[in-house]
Motif scaffolding. Structure first.
Motif, PDB file in Angstrom:
ATOM      1  N   ASN A  33      35.259  35.402  50.287  1.00 13.97           N
ATOM      2  CA  ASN A  33      36.353  34.496  50.641  1.00 13.97           C
ATOM      3  C   ASN A  33      35.920  33.483  51.691  1.00 13.97           C
ATOM      4  O   ASN A  33      36.329  32.313  51.664  1.00 13.97           O
ATOM      5  CB  ASN A  33      37.548  35.301  51.153  1.00 13.97           C
ATOM      6  N   GLY A  34      35.064  33.889  52.611  1.00 16.09           N
ATOM      7  CA  GLY A  34      34.599  32.987  53.654  1.00 16.09           C
ATOM      8  C   GLY A  34      33.610  31.944  53.176  1.00 16.09           C
ATOM      9  O   GLY A  34      33.315  30.994  53.914  1.00 16.09           O
ATOM     10  N   GLN A  35      33.105  32.095  51.960  1.00 19.43           N
ATOM     11  CA  GLN A  35      32.117  31.160  51.423  1.00 19.43           C
ATOM     12  C   GLN A  35      32.687  30.216  50.367  1.00 19.43           C
ATOM     13  O   GLN A  35      31.975  29.335  49.877  1.00 19.43           O
ATOM     14  CB  GLN A  35      30.956  31.954  50.800  1.00 19.43           C
ATOM     15  N   LEU A  36      33.959  30.374  50.004  1.00 16.73           N
ATOM     16  CA  LEU A  36      34.546  29.579  48.936  1.00 16.73           C
ATOM     17  C   LEU A  36      34.795  28.138  49.395  1.00 16.73           C
ATOM     18  O   LEU A  36      34.979  27.871  50.582  1.00 16.73           O
ATOM     19  CB  LEU A  36      35.840  30.219  48.444  1.00 16.73           C
ATOM     20  N   ALA A  50      44.149  38.618  47.418  1.00 14.30           N
ATOM     21  CA  ALA A  50      42.935  38.799  46.631  1.00 14.30           C
ATOM     22  C   ALA A  50      42.024  39.850  47.261  1.00 14.30           C
ATOM     23  O   ALA A  50      41.439  40.688  46.560  1.00 14.30           O
ATOM     24  CB  ALA A  50      42.206  37.472  46.488  1.00 14.30           C
ATOM     25  N   ILE A  51      41.902  39.815  48.577  1.00 15.10           N
ATOM     26  CA  ILE A  51      41.048  40.789  49.268  1.00 15.10           C
ATOM     27  C   ILE A  51      41.633  42.194  49.143  1.00 15.10           C
ATOM     28  O   ILE A  51      40.916  43.171  48.894  1.00 15.10           O
ATOM     29  CB  ILE A  51      40.869  40.374  50.736  1.00 15.10           C
ATOM     30  N   TRP A  52      42.947  42.300  49.320  1.00 15.04           N
ATOM     31  CA  TRP A  52      43.639  43.587  49.141  1.00 15.04           C
ATOM     32  C   TRP A  52      43.414  44.120  47.732  1.00 15.04           C
ATOM     33  O   TRP A  52      43.063  45.293  47.538  1.00 15.04           O
ATOM     34  CB  TRP A  52      45.125  43.383  49.417  1.00 15.04           C
ATOM     35  N   TYR A  53      43.590  43.268  46.749  1.00 17.78           N
ATOM     36  CA  TYR A  53      43.429  43.676  45.355  1.00 17.78           C
ATOM     37  C   TYR A  53      41.991  44.120  45.085  1.00 17.78           C
ATOM     38  O   TYR A  53      41.750  45.147  44.425  1.00 17.78           O
ATOM     39  CB  TYR A  53      43.820  42.516  44.424  1.00 17.78           C
ATOM     40  N   ALA A  54      41.032  43.388  45.599  1.00 21.86           N
ATOM     41  CA  ALA A  54      39.624  43.712  45.386  1.00 21.86           C
ATOM     42  C   ALA A  54      39.283  45.097  45.928  1.00 21.86           C
ATOM     43  O   ALA A  54      38.547  45.869  45.298  1.00 21.86           O
ATOM     44  CB  ALA A  54      38.744  42.656  46.047  1.00 21.86           C
ATOM     45  N   GLY A  55      39.829  45.422  47.092  1.00 20.22           N
ATOM     46  CA  GLY A  55      39.550  46.730  47.679  1.00 20.22           C
ATOM     47  C   GLY A  55      40.026  47.866  46.804  1.00 20.22           C
ATOM     48  O   GLY A  55      39.330  48.888  46.651  1.00 20.22           O
ATOM     49  N   LYS A 318      48.115  36.959  40.153  1.00 13.98           N
ATOM     50  CA  LYS A 318      47.103  36.448  39.235  1.00 13.98           C
ATOM     51  C   LYS A 318      46.496  35.151  39.761  1.00 13.98           C
ATOM     52  O   LYS A 318      45.277  34.932  39.641  1.00 13.98           O
ATOM     53  CB  LYS A 318      47.711  36.235  37.839  1.00 13.98           C
ATOM     54  N   ALA A 319      47.315  34.317  40.384  1.00 17.01           N
ATOM     55  CA  ALA A 319      46.793  33.081  40.975  1.00 17.01           C
ATOM     56  C   ALA A 319      45.822  33.393  42.106  1.00 17.01           C
ATOM     57  O   ALA A 319      44.763  32.763  42.234  1.00 17.01           O
ATOM     58  CB  ALA A 319      47.950  32.223  41.487  1.00 17.01           C
ATOM     59  N   ALA A 320      46.183  34.367  42.943  1.00 11.75           N
ATOM     60  CA  ALA A 320      45.325  34.730  44.071  1.00 11.75           C
ATOM     61  C   ALA A 320      43.962  35.225  43.592  1.00 11.75           C
ATOM     62  O   ALA A 320      42.912  34.809  44.109  1.00 11.75           O
ATOM     63  CB  ALA A 320      46.016  35.805  44.906  1.00 11.75           C
ATOM     64  N   VAL A 321      43.986  36.115  42.600  1.00 14.89           N
ATOM     65  CA  VAL A 321      42.741  36.696  42.103  1.00 14.89           C
ATOM     66  C   VAL A 321      41.911  35.647  41.355  1.00 14.89           C
ATOM     67  O   VAL A 321      40.680  35.607  41.480  1.00 14.89           O
ATOM     68  CB  VAL A 321      43.044  37.912  41.214  1.00 14.89           C
ATOM     69  N   ALA A 322      42.577  34.774  40.602  1.00 10.19           N
ATOM     70  CA  ALA A 322      41.860  33.727  39.874  1.00 10.19           C
ATOM     71  C   ALA A 322      41.137  32.792  40.831  1.00 10.19           C
ATOM     72  O   ALA A 322      39.972  32.424  40.604  1.00 10.19           O
ATOM     73  CB  ALA A 322      42.834  32.948  38.992  1.00 10.19           C
ATOM     74  N   CYS A 323      41.796  32.402  41.910  1.00  4.60           N
ATOM     75  CA  CYS A 323      41.152  31.522  42.885  1.00  4.60           C
ATOM     76  C   CYS A 323      39.967  32.228  43.541  1.00  4.60           C
ATOM     77  O   CYS A 323      38.877  31.661  43.671  1.00  4.60           O
ATOM     78  CB  CYS A 323      42.147  31.075  43.946  1.00  4.60           C
ATOM     79  N   HIS A 324      40.182  33.464  43.949  1.00  2.00           N
ATOM     80  CA  HIS A 324      39.136  34.197  44.654  1.00  2.00           C
ATOM     81  C   HIS A 324      37.896  34.395  43.781  1.00  2.00           C
ATOM     82  O   HIS A 324      36.762  34.172  44.229  1.00  2.00           O
ATOM     83  CB  HIS A 324      39.663  35.568  45.096  1.00  2.00           C
ATOM     84  N   SER A 325      38.095  34.817  42.554  1.00  2.00           N
ATOM     85  CA  SER A 325      36.961  35.166  41.699  1.00  2.00           C
ATOM     86  C   SER A 325      36.409  33.987  40.921  1.00  2.00           C
ATOM     87  O   SER A 325      35.242  34.011  40.508  1.00  2.00           O
ATOM     88  CB  SER A 325      37.376  36.281  40.726  1.00  2.00           C
TER      89      SER A 325
END
Length: 338
Positions: A33-36, A50-55, A318-325
């Motif tokens: 997330n810090g590199q996006l 997104a970070i919560w979901y990833a964990g 879904k928007a959060a995860v799509a942006c993150h990944s």
């Protein structure tokens, strides 16, 4: 694998053995997330989601491909007290509507790419009137919890538990009062749209139930058994099952939150895999979310139930995860500033 619960102690044992999120995956997601290609924090809560979901999914670059919505339906003996604007037979009629694809939740599931199903829980055998005795036997409560647990697909990557049950806002308000204190007037809302007299009657019925069971409300699972309903127990079971499989959950409105509150009181951290989808227009929902320590994603004035508010919030996740990944990092895009 099908799991059976015959007594409440079986449920307690499962709740005491719930897994934690993947710390390495969460750390990796935070680093990514810090590199996006965006200013730090510029996507606000989407970044946290997104970070919560990833964990919970165990990967620093997750995707959402198999959202699952399960609607649980149950009937309540307390409806004989005149607490609803609709008759009990509407529950079965709405189950038919779900199965035919004609309800709001069917449209929302389709719009956001979720698999949707309905589980009817002995509609021909309503729970008992909780002003006169426990709503469910221990076996009934454990069986409904198991039905919810087993309804969660191993393939799901997000779970939403919805409900249908005439009289269940009364049961949910009684649950909230039994778990967190207060009177019927503190927790009762208009539900299906009762008038002032109906609202006062709901509060009185809840107070009667609290008084009848006052000596047995220190145990959250007993509160569920005595004041809840089969669909509430099933929702609690589905939320717990998702936790056991590290599947994130989007919480729906007041009734779903009351079911989740049983887990919250029964086991510290039991709802760490849960995000509140929305703030319901049912009056006490905000207070209940405060008790759960959850900040809703949306506030649209919804009070339908069925999982509808959580289904709309699925679009946000879904928007959060799509942006993150899906976004490029500064290095990948050749953009200065990373």
């Amino acid at each position: 694998m099908t799991v059976l619960f015959s007594v409440l102690d079986d449920i307690r044992a499962r709740l005491d053995a719930m897994p934690a999120p993947d710390a390495a995956a969460r750390a990796g997601a935070e680093e990514r997330n810090g590199q996006l290609t965006k200013p730090p924090g510029s996507l606000g809560r989407l970044e946290d989601l997104a970070i919560w979901y990833a964990g919970w999914r165990g990967t620093d670059r997750p995707v959402i491909e198999n959202p699952q919505i399960v609607v649980f339906a149950g009937n309540h003996g307390v409806t004989a007290r005149g607490v609803s604007a609709f008759p009990a037979e509407v529950t079965a009629q709405m189950v038919g509507n779900f199965e035919a694809g004609g309800a709001a939740i069917n449209q929302l599931a389709r719009a956001f790419g979720a698999e949707m199903s309905v589980t009817a829980l002995e509609l021909d055998r309503p729970t008992a009137d909780f002003t006169e005795g426990p709503a469910m036997s221990e076996a009934d409560c454990a069986g409904a919890f198991a039905a919810g647990w087993n309804a969660v697909s191993e393939e799901a990557d997000v779970v939403i538990a919805g409900e249908m049950g005439i009289g269940n806002t009364t049961a949910a308000a009684a649950l909230a009062a039994g778990l967190f204190g207060g009177t019927g007037a503190d927790w009762a809302g208009r539900g299906t749209g009762v008038d002032e007299a109906g609202l006062a009657r709901k509060a009185e019925v809840i107070d009667a139930g609290l008084a009848f069971h006052s000596g047995a409300l220190s145990d959250p699972l007993e509160v569920l058994r005595r004041l809840g309903g089969r669909e509430l127990a099933a929702m609690a079971g589905a939320i717990a099952s998702a936790r056991a499989q590290r599947i994130p959950v989007i919480l729906d409105g007041f009734i779903a939150s009351a079911a989740a509150a049983v887990l919250h009181r029964a086991a510290p951290g039991a709802l760490d895999h849960v995000v509140a989808g929305h703030l319901s227009a049912e009056g006490a929902h905000g207070r209940l979310l405060e008790q759960l320590g959850k900040e809703p994603l949306l506030d649209l004035g919804l009070r339908l139930g069925e999982g509808s508010g959580a289904a709309v919030a699925l679009g946000i996740l879904k928007a959060a995860v799509a942006c993150h990944s899906g976004m490029a990092t500064f290095a990948e895009a050749g953009v200065s500033g990373g």
